[in-house]
Design an enzyme around this catalytic site. Structure first.
Site, PDB file in Angstrom:
ATOM      1  N   GLU A  98     -33.325 -64.062  23.175  1.00  0.00           N
ATOM      2  CA  GLU A  98     -32.688 -63.070  22.616  1.00  0.00           C
ATOM      3  C   GLU A  98     -33.002 -61.728  23.154  1.00  0.00           C
ATOM      4  O   GLU A  98     -34.294 -61.793  23.558  1.00  0.00           O
ATOM      5  CB  GLU A  98     -32.762 -63.090  21.007  1.00  0.00           C
ATOM      6  CG  GLU A  98     -32.300 -61.939  20.309  1.00  0.00           C
ATOM      7  CD  GLU A  98     -30.682 -61.733  20.353  1.00  0.00           C
ATOM      8  OE1 GLU A  98     -30.198 -61.641  21.701  1.00  0.00           O
ATOM      9  OE2 GLU A  98     -30.223 -61.460  19.538  1.00  0.00           O
ATOM     10  N   ASP A 102     -33.806 -57.120  15.531  1.00  0.00           N
ATOM     11  CA  ASP A 102     -33.818 -55.984  14.690  1.00  0.00           C
ATOM     12  C   ASP A 102     -33.800 -56.368  13.291  1.00  0.00           C
ATOM     13  O   ASP A 102     -34.861 -56.068  12.610  1.00  0.00           O
ATOM     14  CB  ASP A 102     -32.439 -55.071  15.049  1.00  0.00           C
ATOM     15  CG  ASP A 102     -32.554 -53.571  14.410  1.00  0.00           C
ATOM     16  OD1 ASP A 102     -33.586 -53.142  14.063  1.00  0.00           O
ATOM     17  OD2 ASP A 102     -31.555 -53.200  14.737  1.00  0.00           O
ATOM     18  N   PHE A 151     -33.169 -46.644  19.556  1.00  0.00           N
ATOM     19  CA  PHE A 151     -32.088 -47.563  19.954  1.00  0.00           C
ATOM     20  C   PHE A 151     -32.325 -47.599  21.657  1.00  0.00           C
ATOM     21  O   PHE A 151     -32.518 -46.667  22.248  1.00  0.00           O
ATOM     22  CB  PHE A 151     -30.745 -46.826  19.839  1.00  0.00           C
ATOM     23  CG  PHE A 151     -29.639 -47.976  20.029  1.00  0.00           C
ATOM     24  CD1 PHE A 151     -29.290 -48.727  18.727  1.00  0.00           C
ATOM     25  CD2 PHE A 151     -28.920 -48.248  21.140  1.00  0.00           C
ATOM     26  CE1 PHE A 151     -28.441 -49.790  18.937  1.00  0.00           C
ATOM     27  CE2 PHE A 151     -28.187 -49.305  21.223  1.00  0.00           C
ATOM     28  CZ  PHE A 151     -27.782 -49.929  20.188  1.00  0.00           C
ATOM     29  N   ARG A 164     -25.938 -51.725  30.440  1.00  0.00           N
ATOM     30  CA  ARG A 164     -26.501 -53.110  30.481  1.00  0.00           C
ATOM     31  C   ARG A 164     -27.190 -53.163  31.833  1.00  0.00           C
ATOM     32  O   ARG A 164     -28.057 -53.855  32.063  1.00  0.00           O
ATOM     33  CB  ARG A 164     -25.442 -54.119  30.297  1.00  0.00           C
ATOM     34  CG  ARG A 164     -25.021 -54.362  28.820  1.00  0.00           C
ATOM     35  CD  ARG A 164     -24.181 -55.670  28.683  1.00  0.00           C
ATOM     36  NE  ARG A 164     -23.474 -55.554  27.604  1.00  0.00           N
ATOM     37  CZ  ARG A 164     -23.913 -55.951  26.181  1.00  0.00           C
ATOM     38  NH1 ARG A 164     -25.052 -56.264  26.129  1.00  0.00           N
ATOM     39  NH2 ARG A 164     -23.144 -56.222  25.353  1.00  0.00           N
TER      40      ARG A 164
END
Ligand code: IMP
Ligand code: MG
Length: 175
Positions: A98, A102, A151, A164
């Site tokens: 993963e 979070d 973030f 990404r």
């Protein structure tokens, strides 16, 4: 898209070094038989691609996709599997890969989901463990980097499907 202010958190060489360390640890822990690596789409795809090439034991790959139907930086908290694995994992050694843990909700759900198929073992490798917003207790077996909050984007991680492709990991300064 509005370009957001971001600053580099982990550069390419730091990531590459840490991925190799994780791979060495994983290779040492699984000595008999083939490992099935289950990546969580989409965020884990780049990390997983690097990790499997750094691992020195044979492995096969499969993918799941979990949606939490959140947008932006907040997860809705309700996890739905939108793509299941296509391999039988009964009696096999399985490692979930993963991008970020979070709240912990996604992995807690997925571990429960896959355990029902009776793998021989089931562990989790997360590139990043983000600890501050945890809602359910969850600890990954292998963690690349631990951060408190913020973030993060790049190296597979997105904000609204952007960033990404960046080879480094950045923290967005203002959402
Ligand atoms: P959890 O269910 O809250 O643990 O959420 C995990 C998922 O939320 C991850 O698979 C990511 O897709 C997404 N996520 C959480 N934090 C970040 C972040 O900082 N950057 C990008 N995606 C994130
Ligand atoms: Mg994800």
């Amino acid at each position: 898209m509005n370009e957001r202010q971001k600053e580099i958190l982990f550069n390419r060489s730091v990531i590459q070094k840490r991925v190799q360390e994780l791979a060495d640890q994983i290779s040492g822990d699984y000595t008999d038989g083939e490992l099935i690596i289950v990546g969580i789409l989409k965020g884990a795809f780049i990390f997983m691609a690097d990790l499997i090439r750094a691992i020195s034991i044979p492995c096969s790959v499969d993918f799941v996709r979990c949606a939490s139907y959140g947008t932006g930086s907040e997860s809705s908290g309700k996890i739905v599997m939108t793509k299941d694995i296509e391999t039988s994992i009964k009696g096999r050694d399985v490692l979930i890969v993963e991008d970020i843990v979070d709240t912990g909700l996604t992995l807690k759900y997925l571990v429960g989901w896959l355990k029902e198929r009776n793998p021989h073992s089931l562990k989790v490798c997360a590139l990043i463990d983000k600890r501050r917003k945890r809602k359910v207790s969850f600890e990954a077996d292998y963690v690349g980097f631990t951060v408190a909050d913020g973030f993060l984007v790049g190296y597979g991680l997105d904000f609204n499907e952007c960033y990404r492709f960046l080879p480094e990991i950045y923290v967005i300064k203002q959402l």
